[in-house]
Design a protein around this motif. Structure first.
Motif, short mmCIF file in Angstrom:
data_model
loop_
_atom_site.label_atom_id
_atom_site.label_comp_id
_atom_site.label_asym_id
_atom_site.label_seq_id
_atom_site.Cartn_x
_atom_site.Cartn_y
_atom_site.Cartn_z
N ALA A 40 0.83 -1.20 0.00
CA ALA A 40 0.00 0.00 0.00
C ALA A 40 0.87 1.26 0.00
CB ALA A 40 -0.94 0.00 1.20
N ALA A 41 1.96 1.24 0.74
CA ALA A 41 2.86 2.40 0.78
C ALA A 41 3.51 2.62 -0.59
CB ALA A 41 3.92 2.21 1.86
N ALA A 42 3.95 1.55 -1.23
CA ALA A 42 4.55 1.67 -2.57
C ALA A 42 3.52 2.19 -3.58
CB ALA A 42 5.11 0.32 -3.03
N THR A 43 2.28 1.73 -3.45
CA THR A 43 1.21 2.18 -4.34
C THR A 43 0.96 3.67 -4.14
OG1 THR A 43 0.20 -0.01 -4.23
CG2 THR A 43 -1.20 1.80 -4.99
N ALA A 44 0.93 4.11 -2.89
CA ALA A 44 0.72 5.53 -2.61
C ALA A 44 1.87 6.37 -3.17
CB ALA A 44 0.58 5.75 -1.11
N GLN A 45 3.10 5.89 -3.02
CA GLN A 45 4.25 6.62 -3.55
C GLN A 45 4.14 6.75 -5.07
OE1 GLN A 45 6.76 8.19 -1.99
NE2 GLN A 45 7.60 8.82 -3.95
N SER A 64 3.94 10.26 -7.29
CA SER A 64 5.04 10.73 -8.14
C SER A 64 5.16 10.01 -9.48
CB SER A 64 6.36 10.63 -7.37
OG SER A 64 6.59 9.30 -6.96
N GLY A 65 4.32 9.03 -9.75
CA GLY A 65 4.42 8.29 -11.01
C GLY A 65 3.83 9.04 -12.18
N THR A 66 4.31 8.71 -13.37
CA THR A 66 3.76 9.27 -14.60
C THR A 66 2.44 8.56 -14.90
OG1 THR A 66 4.81 7.63 -16.03
CG2 THR A 66 6.11 9.64 -15.49
N PRO A 67 1.64 9.12 -15.77
CA PRO A 67 0.39 8.43 -16.13
C PRO A 67 0.63 7.00 -16.64
CG PRO A 67 0.28 10.70 -16.86
CD PRO A 67 1.69 10.47 -16.37
N ASP A 68 1.70 6.78 -17.40
CA ASP A 68 1.99 5.43 -17.90
C ASP A 68 2.37 4.50 -16.75
OD1 ASP A 68 2.33 3.53 -20.07
OD2 ASP A 68 4.49 3.65 -19.62
N GLN A 69 3.17 5.00 -15.78
CA GLN A 69 3.55 4.18 -14.63
C GLN A 69 2.33 3.82 -13.78
OE1 GLN A 69 6.45 6.95 -13.07
NE2 GLN A 69 8.17 5.61 -13.65
N VAL A 70 1.42 4.76 -13.61
CA VAL A 70 0.20 4.50 -12.85
C VAL A 70 -0.62 3.42 -13.56
CG1 VAL A 70 -2.01 5.49 -12.08
CG2 VAL A 70 0.12 6.76 -11.73
N LYS A 71 -0.72 3.51 -14.89
CA LYS A 71 -1.46 2.51 -15.66
C LYS A 71 -0.83 1.12 -15.48
CE LYS A 71 -3.07 1.54 -20.34
NZ LYS A 71 -3.04 1.97 -21.74
N GLN A 72 0.51 1.04 -15.54
CA GLN A 72 1.21 -0.23 -15.33
C GLN A 72 0.95 -0.77 -13.93
OE1 GLN A 72 5.43 -0.22 -16.40
NE2 GLN A 72 5.02 1.50 -17.78
N ALA A 73 0.97 0.13 -12.95
CA ALA A 73 0.74 -0.29 -11.56
C ALA A 73 -0.65 -0.86 -11.37
CB ALA A 73 0.97 0.89 -10.61
#
Length: 194
Positions: free
Chosen positions: A158-163, A167-176
């Motif tokens: 959950a902490a990694a997801t919040a981080q 700070s992630g890019t839209p593409d990184q959020v989509k991958q996550a």
């Protein structure tokens, strides 16, 4: 943190603006999900509330081993649950009184303390439930090392997801999102195996 979701963003690098914790932001939704997860797995002593029937069963199970006074019962439950369940005096002492009223236990003064022990009726009650796990084993999700490891892994995730949400890019959020959806399906698949 004080356990409450921030309002309006924190300010400073990575916390304000579009990807911050302001109302309606993705960060706010992630924060709420993290808090819900943290409260589910919270392993601080006393964090887990048990039902009155669990207190009753725990008291009877302990008194089947030896006579004890109320404070001893509280300490023993806390120790056996690995610190995840510490019943309050406000739940243990009324339970002791109820058990005495039902003639399952008897109290006597021993070294200046009221000490409780099972009656024959109480022993019969305990024997009738001997096939059940003790409440600190069956009802406490934090009682085993495996469950503590699971809760730590969940909170770390959950902490990694919040981080990443901050700070992630839209593409990184989509991958996550894809990774998390796959992980959720995999966890349910593990449950389906049993």
């Amino acid at each position: 943190m004080n356990g409450q979701r921030p309002t309006g963003g924190f300010g400073g690098a990575g916390f304000g603006g579009e990807r911050g914790f302001g109302a309606g932001s993705p960060g706010a939704a992630i924060w709420e999900a993290m808090e819900q997860l943290r409260s589910t797995f919270d392993s601080r002593p006393g964090a887990k509330r048990m039902a009155r029937g669990d207190v009753r069963a725990a008291v009877l199970a302990l008194l089947a081993e030896q006579p004890m006074h109320g404070y001893q019962i509280i300490q023993e439950i806390e120790e056996r649950s690995g610190g995840s369940w510490k019943p309050s005096a406000g739940s243990v002492y009324p339970t002791l009184q109820l058990l005495a009223d039902e003639e399952l236990i008897v109290a006597e003064e021993l070294r200046g303390r009221k000490t409780y022990s099972l009656t024959d009726l109480g022993r019969a009650e305990v024997e009738g439930t001997a096939d059940r796990a003790a409440p600190w084993e069956s009802s406490s999700p934090h009682g085993s090392e495996q469950h503590r490891a699971l809760s730590k892994a969940a909170v770390d995730l959950a902490a990694a997801t919040a981080q990443l949400g901050r700070s992630g890019t839209p593409d990184q959020v989509k991958q996550a999102v894809t990774v998390l959806d796959d992980a959720r399906r995999a966890l349910y698949s593990i449950l389906a195996e049993s």
